[in-house]
Motif scaffolding. Structure first.
Motif, PDB file in Angstrom:
ATOM      1  N   ASP A  13     -11.155   3.334  12.289  1.00 22.63           N
ATOM      2  CA  ASP A  13     -11.464   2.329  13.300  1.00 22.63           C
ATOM      3  C   ASP A  13      -9.907   1.598  13.451  1.00 22.63           C
ATOM      4  N   ARG A  14      -9.023   2.100  11.900  1.00 22.98           N
ATOM      5  CA  ARG A  14      -7.558   1.515  12.182  1.00 22.98           C
ATOM      6  C   ARG A  14      -7.524   0.146  12.394  1.00 22.98           C
ATOM      7  N   LYS A  15      -8.764  -0.716  11.970  1.00 25.40           N
ATOM      8  CA  LYS A  15      -8.489  -1.715  11.017  1.00 25.40           C
ATOM      9  C   LYS A  15      -8.025  -2.241  10.302  1.00 25.40           C
ATOM     10  N   SER A  16      -7.263  -0.841   9.532  1.00 25.04           N
ATOM     11  CA  SER A  16      -7.162  -1.624   8.240  1.00 25.04           C
ATOM     12  C   SER A  16      -6.155  -0.413   7.713  1.00 25.04           C
ATOM     13  N   SER A  17      -4.961  -0.765   6.415  1.00 23.53           N
ATOM     14  CA  SER A  17      -4.370   0.780   6.281  1.00 23.53           C
ATOM     15  C   SER A  17      -3.877   0.090   5.304  1.00 23.53           C
ATOM     16  N   THR A  18      -3.443   1.542   4.477  1.00 20.67           N
ATOM     17  CA  THR A  18      -3.156   1.060   2.703  1.00 20.67           C
ATOM     18  C   THR A  18      -2.156   1.793   2.625  1.00 20.67           C
ATOM     19  N   LEU A  19      -1.360   1.073   2.088  1.00 19.33           N
ATOM     20  CA  LEU A  19       0.257   1.536   1.350  1.00 19.33           C
ATOM     21  C   LEU A  19      -0.087   2.290  -0.136  1.00 19.33           C
ATOM     22  N   ILE A  20       0.239   3.630   0.157  1.00 20.00           N
ATOM     23  CA  ILE A  20      -0.024   4.285  -1.658  1.00 20.00           C
ATOM     24  C   ILE A  20       1.571   4.366  -1.985  1.00 20.00           C
ATOM     25  N   LEU A  21       2.187   3.990  -3.813  1.00 20.06           N
ATOM     26  CA  LEU A  21       2.725   4.278  -4.100  1.00 20.06           C
ATOM     27  C   LEU A  21       2.660   5.239  -4.864  1.00 20.06           C
ATOM     28  N   HIS A  22       2.559   6.531  -5.448  1.00 13.08           N
ATOM     29  CA  HIS A  22       1.913   7.759  -6.382  1.00 13.08           C
ATOM     30  C   HIS A  22       2.068   7.295  -7.665  1.00 13.08           C
ATOM     31  N   ARG A  23       3.527   7.002  -7.840  1.00 12.72           N
ATOM     32  CA  ARG A  23       4.004   6.809  -9.578  1.00 12.72           C
ATOM     33  C   ARG A  23       4.514   5.354  -8.732  1.00 12.72           C
ATOM     34  N   ALA A  24       4.737   3.999  -9.412  1.00 10.60           N
ATOM     35  CA  ALA A  24       5.219   2.922  -9.637  1.00 10.60           C
ATOM     36  C   ALA A  24       6.496   3.055 -10.700  1.00 10.60           C
ATOM     37  N   THR A  25       7.799   2.730  -9.652  1.00 10.46           N
ATOM     38  CA  THR A  25       8.985   2.637 -10.626  1.00 10.46           C
ATOM     39  C   THR A  25       9.331   1.325 -10.589  1.00 10.46           C
ATOM     40  N   LEU A  26      10.267   0.376 -11.800  1.00 14.86           N
ATOM     41  CA  LEU A  26      10.404  -0.918 -11.825  1.00 14.86           C
ATOM     42  C   LEU A  26      11.416  -1.221 -10.254  1.00 14.86           C
ATOM     43  N   ARG A  27      12.038  -0.377  -9.916  1.00 16.53           N
ATOM     44  CA  ARG A  27      12.813  -0.104  -8.658  1.00 16.53           C
ATOM     45  C   ARG A  27      12.014  -0.328  -7.324  1.00 16.53           C
ATOM     46  N   ASP A  28      10.245  -0.416  -7.499  1.00 21.78           N
ATOM     47  CA  ASP A  28       9.846  -0.490  -6.250  1.00 21.78           C
ATOM     48  C   ASP A  28       9.036  -2.287  -6.101  1.00 21.78           C
ATOM     49  N   ALA A  29       9.621  -2.712  -7.071  1.00 23.89           N
ATOM     50  CA  ALA A  29       9.285  -4.314  -7.049  1.00 23.89           C
ATOM     51  C   ALA A  29       9.760  -4.783  -6.063  1.00 23.89           C
ATOM     52  N   ALA A  30       9.058  -5.531  -5.165  1.00 21.40           N
ATOM     53  CA  ALA A  30       9.490  -5.233  -3.854  1.00 21.40           C
ATOM     54  C   ALA A  30       8.658  -7.145  -2.950  1.00 21.40           C
TER      55      ALA A  30
END
Lengths: 115, 111
Positions: free
Chosen positions: B67-84
């Motif tokens: 229904d496009r009323k929500s979305s999810t961003l998926i990071l498959h394997r978080a790294t320390l550089r993904d901290a933001a």
């Protein structure tokens, strides 16, 4: 890929002086550019929409005489903070519209500190 | 006007997947969903965007509800550089490409 160049990245000025921030689209023409302000740990807040060759459209609560915007060409928009005061200290970011609804293009931001 | 809401912060362990949610229940049918991330004192960096279908790129995946009323961003394997801080942004082509920013989710990645 397309790049938006914003400078200066950091500026420190005395209270009462004016500061100009430039936003350039390097490899595309941007008929519309946007200026945002960001306080620490807060989201970006739209200040104004800059259209090439016409007057900028300011958001409610943004003083147009304080924040002068000029969009004289399809690749350059400038934001001038006039008679800056310490409360104007903030992080300012521009974005350029390429009108194809693909990636958004943001400048790297300008940290303004008014002493 | 469309609004977006995101959790203020999330925590993840390194090498584990991360799911960052965004609610945009008032999204219009033509609004694009963009995700950007921002490091301190830097401009936002592109992560991914989509309209209706799920999207994958080398950085992340974007899952868009039917229904496009929500979305999810998926990071498959978080790294320390993904901290933001990750921002969910709606782009409205029918409103002069106006952007609506979510409040952003501060992602902390633990080693």
């Amino acid at each position: 890929g397309a790049v938006v160049s914003q400078h200066p990245s950091r500026v420190i000025c005395k209270s009462g002086t004016s500061v100009k921030i430039e936003c350039r689209s390097l490899d595309f023409q941007a008929t519309t550019m946007f200026w945002y302000r960001q306080f620490p740990k807060k989201s970006l807040m739209l200040m104004a929409t800059s259209n090439e060759g016409s007057k900028a459209t300011y958001e409610q609560g943004v003083e147009k005489d304080k924040f002068l915007i000029n969009h004289a060409s399809l690749t350059l928009s400038t934001l001038t903070v006039t008679s800056a005061h310490p409360e104007d200290s903030s992080f300012y970011i521009c974005s350029a519209d390429r009108t194809d609804n693909e990636k958004l293009f943001f400048g790297s931001g300008t940290q303004l500190s008014v002493l | 006007d469309a609004k977006t809401t995101q959790p203020n912060s999330m925590e993840s362990n390194e090498e584990e997947p991360v799911h960052l949610p965004c609610n945009h229940s008032t999204i219009s049918g033509t609004d694009y969903i963009h995700w950007y991330r921002q490091l301190p004192s830097q401009g936002p960096e592109y992560v991914i965007h989509g309209l209706t279908s799920n999207v994958n790129n080398r950085m992340a995946s974007l899952a868009i509800a039917e229904d496009r009323k929500s979305s999810t961003l998926i990071l498959h394997r978080a790294t320390l550089r993904d901290a933001a801080v990750y921002y969910c942004i709606l782009l409205a082509p029918n409103a002069g490409n106006m952007l609506t920013f979510g409040g952003g989710t501060r992602l902390m990645v633990k080693p």
